[in-house]
Design an enzyme around this catalytic site. Structure first.
Site, mmCIF file in Angstrom:
data_model
loop_
_atom_site.group_PDB
_atom_site.id
_atom_site.type_symbol
_atom_site.label_atom_id
_atom_site.label_comp_id
_atom_site.label_asym_id
_atom_site.label_seq_id
_atom_site.Cartn_x
_atom_site.Cartn_y
_atom_site.Cartn_z
ATOM 1 N N HIS A 157 41.259 58.316 74.090
ATOM 2 C CA HIS A 157 41.077 57.538 72.840
ATOM 3 C C HIS A 157 39.706 57.792 72.215
ATOM 4 O O HIS A 157 39.191 56.945 71.479
ATOM 5 C CB HIS A 157 41.245 56.030 73.078
ATOM 6 C CG HIS A 157 42.453 55.674 73.890
ATOM 7 N ND1 HIS A 157 43.673 55.392 73.325
ATOM 8 C CD2 HIS A 157 42.626 55.594 75.232
ATOM 9 C CE1 HIS A 157 44.556 55.126 74.283
ATOM 10 N NE2 HIS A 157 43.941 55.261 75.459
ATOM 11 N N SER A 278 22.950 74.023 53.832
ATOM 12 C CA SER A 278 23.358 73.372 52.595
ATOM 13 C C SER A 278 22.409 73.804 51.495
ATOM 14 O O SER A 278 21.210 73.986 51.726
ATOM 15 C CB SER A 278 23.295 71.851 52.776
ATOM 16 O OG SER A 278 23.156 71.226 51.514
ATOM 17 N N LYS A 284 20.339 70.547 56.858
ATOM 18 C CA LYS A 284 21.714 70.707 57.362
ATOM 19 C C LYS A 284 21.953 72.007 58.118
ATOM 20 O O LYS A 284 21.454 73.063 57.758
ATOM 21 C CB LYS A 284 22.705 70.655 56.187
ATOM 22 C CG LYS A 284 22.844 69.300 55.531
ATOM 23 C CD LYS A 284 23.401 68.215 56.439
ATOM 24 C CE LYS A 284 24.884 68.332 56.672
ATOM 25 N NZ LYS A 284 25.700 67.986 55.516
ATOM 26 N N GLU A 291 35.025 74.507 61.286
ATOM 27 C CA GLU A 291 35.818 73.806 60.268
ATOM 28 C C GLU A 291 36.891 74.722 59.682
ATOM 29 O O GLU A 291 38.011 74.293 59.390
ATOM 30 C CB GLU A 291 34.906 73.299 59.148
ATOM 31 C CG GLU A 291 33.987 72.178 59.594
ATOM 32 C CD GLU A 291 32.889 71.904 58.581
ATOM 33 O OE1 GLU A 291 33.216 71.593 57.431
ATOM 34 O OE2 GLU A 291 31.709 72.032 58.942
#
Ligand code: ARG
Length: 461
Positions: A157, A278, A284, A291
């Site tokens: 979980h 970024s 970043k 992704e």
């Protein structure tokens, strides 16, 4: 002008829109190598069986070799009015060798020809995928071996459940990829029958030798039913199914990398080579490769769904709908090849933060099961009661904002008087993982043994 290949009964050529919707050369030129391989085998068989002369067959072979060279060199002109790769190659063959080119299509139809070409392409790609998956498994196993003892939280979980080792976690993916390779191998075995000779749908009256062509093209034998042969694309559906499952596995791993790379988890850093920055936020480091692996999974499952929908309503045998089988399959399998390579790169470069992982493994009362097991083993409590007692001890520790290891013995004894100082031995995360020695469990000794077994297997394959 009507079509040079099939225009005999036509007075007029196709409308421009018809040409546009009908042409597949824009994408099926990818089948050029397979198309030429198939035509060469077909021509050789036609000569061997006396259906065409050896001179014509020799001219055809020579012409096809030259076309293959032109396509490779980028000098071949693909023409949309010639619809697809099959007619583009044949028309060029006629330019090069003249009339003999017209004999190549004897005892053949574009229906069995495309079934062959596409099958060969899928088979070639399955072989390529196997090489990539083996390399990814190797990267994972090597990483797992060097982190056989590294403790990290195991989750259910997404809540801390029990400590595990990083090696164990990585080997979980090696197992999944092993099954993915098995599924691809199964699909390859089933698809390895040669369609040529099914002709348009009913077979041919020429005395073809389908077994010879099959062997020449590396198949186990010819397909047995001509209607099935030109009408079915289940070989592509099967590979896309296996590809979807494999992509789903890669996507789950990618999701974990995304989580691990967040400052909040801080379990691992992705290398510069697989991250991006970024343009506005200077701090970043984005895990774009992970992704994209996760994102591309969508198009693979989409291609599978798309082909199912194309096929599901088609009466036997061939319908032009089936031309829609290619783009999605090309895109899906190209994507998977790339995803596998990117994942292998990320794994090789991944830098786990072992301290943070171990610290996190101890938080969230992840050794509570070890405490309950201790109560069973040492005090002889039934497991259900031990579970209840442990729950109360966890609540007591939580109230004091302490870990189980920090909780004083008196606090534990207030709940279960039989508990002794020996209990602290099992509350540390390292001892917890070391004790999970059941076959398939997370103990470092197990992980090392499993990794060694895998390495041997991967080298031998
Ligand atoms: N381009 C076609 C395809 O991809 C080749 C087969 C055409 N057959 C036909 N009867 N029109 O399916």
């Amino acid at each position: 002008m009507s079509n040079a290949m099939w225009g005999g009964r036509f007075a007029n050529g196709p409308d421009a829109i018809m040409e546009e919707i009908n042409a597949s050369i824009g994408f099926d030129q990818r089948l050029a190598a397979q198309d030429i391989r198939g035509s060469k085998a077909h021509a050789a068989m036609l000569a061997a069986t006396g259906i065409i002369s050896h001179e014509d067959a020799a001219a055809i072979q020579h012409g096809l070799t030259r076309i293959a060279g032109e396509i490779e060199a980028g000098t071949f002109t693909f023409k949309r009015e010639l619809e697809d790769i099959h007619m583009n190659v044949e028309a060029r063959l006629a330019e090069i060798i003249g009339e003999a080119a017209g004999r190549l299509h004897t005892a053949r139809s574009r229906n069995d020809q495309v079934a062959l070409d596409f099958r060969l392409w899928v088979r070639d790609t399955v072989d390529q995928l196997d090489v990539g998956l083996r390399d990814l498994q190797t990267a994972l196993v090597e990483k797992a071996f060097s982190h056989a003892e590294a403790v990290m939280p195991g989750f259910t979980h997404l809540q801390s459940a029990q400590p595990v080792t990083l090696g164990h976690h990585l080997l979980a993916y090696v197992e999944m990829l092993g099954r993915d390779r098995g599924r691809m191998r199964d699909a390859r075995t089933r698809m390895n029958e040669c369609p040529l000779g099914a002709a348009a749908l009913a077979g041919t009256s020429f005395p073809v030798d389908r077994h010879k062509v099959a062997v020449d093209l590396g198949f186990d034998g010819p397909t047995r039913n001509s209607l099935d042969t030109v009408a079915d694309r289940d070989f592509a559906l099967e590979v896309l199914s296996a590809a979807s499952i494999c992509a789903m596995h890669l996507s789950r791993f990618a999701e974990e990398i995304v989580l691990w790379a967040t400052p909040q988890f801080g379990f691992a850093a992705l290398s510069d080579k697989f991250s991006t920055g970024s343009s506005i936020m200077p701090q970043k480091r984005n895990p774009d490769a992970a992704e994209l692996v996760r994102g591309k999974t969508g198009r693979i499952i989409g291609a599978l769904t798309g082909l199912f929908i194309v096929m599901k309503g088609l009466p036997l045998a061939y319908s032009k709908d089936m031309q829609e089988d290619k783009e999605g399959t090309f895109d899906a399998l190209d994507s998977l090849v790339l995803m596998i390579a990117a994942t292998a790169g990320m794994v090789r470069d991944l830098k786990p933060d072992l301290k943070r992982m171990e610290a996190a493994a101890g938080s969230g009362y992840a050794t509570a099961t070890d405490l309950a097991d201790w109560l069973v083993r040492v005090l002889g409590l039934p497991f259900r009661q031990a579970h209840h007692v442990t729950g109360r001890i966890v609540a007591a520790a939580s109230e004091r904002d302490m870990t189980l290891e920090e909780l004083p013995i008196e606090a534990m004894q207030a709940i279960e008087p039989g508990i002794t100082n020996a209990v602290y031995d099992v509350l540390g995360v390292r001892r917890s993982v070391a004790s999970r020695t059941s076959f398939g469990g997370t103990a470092p000794a197990n992980v090392r043994a499993q990794a060694e077994t895998w390495l041997k297997r991967l080298v031998a394959e």
